[in-house]
Design an enzyme around this catalytic site. Structure first.
Site, PDB file in Angstrom:
ATOM      1  N   GLY A  58       0.832  -1.189   0.000  1.00 47.47           N
ATOM      2  CA  GLY A  58       0.000   0.000   0.000  1.00 47.47           C
ATOM      3  C   GLY A  58       0.870   1.244   0.000  1.00 47.47           C
ATOM      4  O   GLY A  58       2.024   1.209   0.438  1.00 47.47           O
ATOM      5  N   CYS A  59       0.321   2.353  -0.468  1.00 45.24           N
ATOM      6  CA  CYS A  59       1.122   3.578  -0.596  1.00 45.24           C
ATOM      7  C   CYS A  59       1.547   4.127   0.768  1.00 45.24           C
ATOM      8  O   CYS A  59       2.746   4.275   1.042  1.00 45.24           O
ATOM      9  CB  CYS A  59       0.372   4.625  -1.414  1.00 45.24           C
ATOM     10  N   HIS A  60       0.595   4.417   1.659  1.00 46.30           N
ATOM     11  CA  HIS A  60       0.956   4.898   2.993  1.00 46.30           C
ATOM     12  C   HIS A  60       1.862   3.889   3.689  1.00 46.30           C
ATOM     13  O   HIS A  60       2.851   4.256   4.328  1.00 46.30           O
ATOM     14  CB  HIS A  60      -0.299   5.088   3.851  1.00 46.30           C
ATOM     15  N   SER A  77       3.970   1.773   2.511  1.00 42.60           N
ATOM     16  CA  SER A  77       5.341   1.748   1.990  1.00 42.60           C
ATOM     17  C   SER A  77       6.228   2.735   2.730  1.00 42.60           C
ATOM     18  O   SER A  77       7.355   2.410   3.123  1.00 42.60           O
ATOM     19  CB  SER A  77       5.340   2.078   0.492  1.00 42.60           C
TER      20      SER A  77
END
Length: 306
Positions: A113-115, A117
């Site tokens: 997931g972006c957050h 990462s």
């Protein structure tokens, strides 16, 4: 020539993956006609004909797609949250632990997931090196561009009739049930999920994840943290760069890039750990392509903008 099928190519992440792969001379994209994009039999044939499949779908649809793959030689890189803490899948962040080797030999890779990462890049090596105890209760806040919210959110932000409320940053996931929390704790080795404050702001691409620490939460010094980051991240995709913009940190400093920068600020009493990257780059499609490159045993920055 590697045959690649992007299932869910009409979404934001899928479109970016297709764009980045379309100019490569080592990839053949398998593309379904628009009228067959949601046809189950056509999708099943494509899923089983590819060497590498990118799934850019909601969780339920990703699980269904995986169930349709009967060809055991097909490698899957899934961008949903469905398999990120599944023991049968490798977590697709090559820079931590021995994940790079696991990705090379795996047929099932869960893209981060972006957050998550940004948080994992900051915290996992500190837990691994015992600078942060696995029982510690941490806080994290994260600024993201609106493209991370998908088509519906993008349409809301670019609409000329948009609400005035969208002109300022908006905090969300107020019930502390954000979908990235599970992987944030699981992958870093923390016993407790962090208190997480995600914020979407009126810019398209970019992400800035911050973990504040008191000295009492750290079994070492600020310099020890910096030394771990410098030794850990040497591949050029994730790197330690202690820079700012005249005392400010812009969340869109890595816009259009596929790398991630880590920085450490503060003093010996209060410390800020910060990661900055593009939410659609290292936070999504760039990460997925890096995972494919690792899987294929080629230069993992091929096709990336570093």
């Amino acid at each position: 020539m590697v045959k690649v099928f992007v299932d869910g190519s009409a979404g934001t992440t899928g479109l970016r993956i297709k764009e980045r792969l379309s100019g490569r001379d080592d990839v053949e994209l398998l593309i379904l006609p628009e009228e067959l994009r949601k046809d189950l039999s056509a999708r099943k044939e494509a899923l089983n004909s590819a060497d590498v499949v990118f799934l850019c779908l909601p969780d339920v649809a990703s699980i269904e797609a995986v169930s349709m793959i009967e060809n055991k030689s097909v490698a899957v890189i899934d961008t949903s949250t469905a398999f990120r803490t599944d023991g049968g899948w490798v977590y697709g962040f090559p820079e931590i632990s021995n994940n790079r080797e696991l990705i090379r030999t795996s047929k099932r890779i869960a893209n981060p997931g972006c957050h998550a990462s940004g948080f994992i890049a900051l915290i996992q090596p500190l837990v691994e090196n015992k600078l942060i105890d696995g029982t510690e209760k941490l806080t994290c806040f994260s600024l993201t561009g609106y493209t991370g919210g998908g088509k519906k959110m993008i349409e809301e932000y670019v609409s000329p009739c948009r609400s005035e409320l969208l002109s300022a940053p908006r905090q969300y996931a107020l019930g502390q049930q954000h979908k990235h929390l599970k992987e944030m704790a699981h992958v870093t080795g923390l016993e407790n999920k962090p208190c997480f404050c995600p914020i979407v702001a009126p810019f398209d691409c970019g992400m800035e994840v911050t973990v504040p620490l008191f000295k009492s939460q750290l079994k070492g010094s600020l310099d020890d943290v910096i030394e771990i980051y410098k030794n850990k991240y040497t591949d050029g995709v994730v790197k330690f760069v202690n820079d700012d913009e005249g005392g400010f940190l812009s969340a869109c400093s890595r816009k259009g890039k596929d790398d991630m920068t880590l920085s450490v600020y503060g003093n010996e009493e209060r410390i800020l750990l910060v990661s900055r990257f593009d939410n659609l780059g290292k936070g999504a499609s760039g990460s997925a392509i890096q995972n494919m490159n690792v899987l294929l045993g080629i230069n993992e920055t091929k096709g990336l903008n570093i």
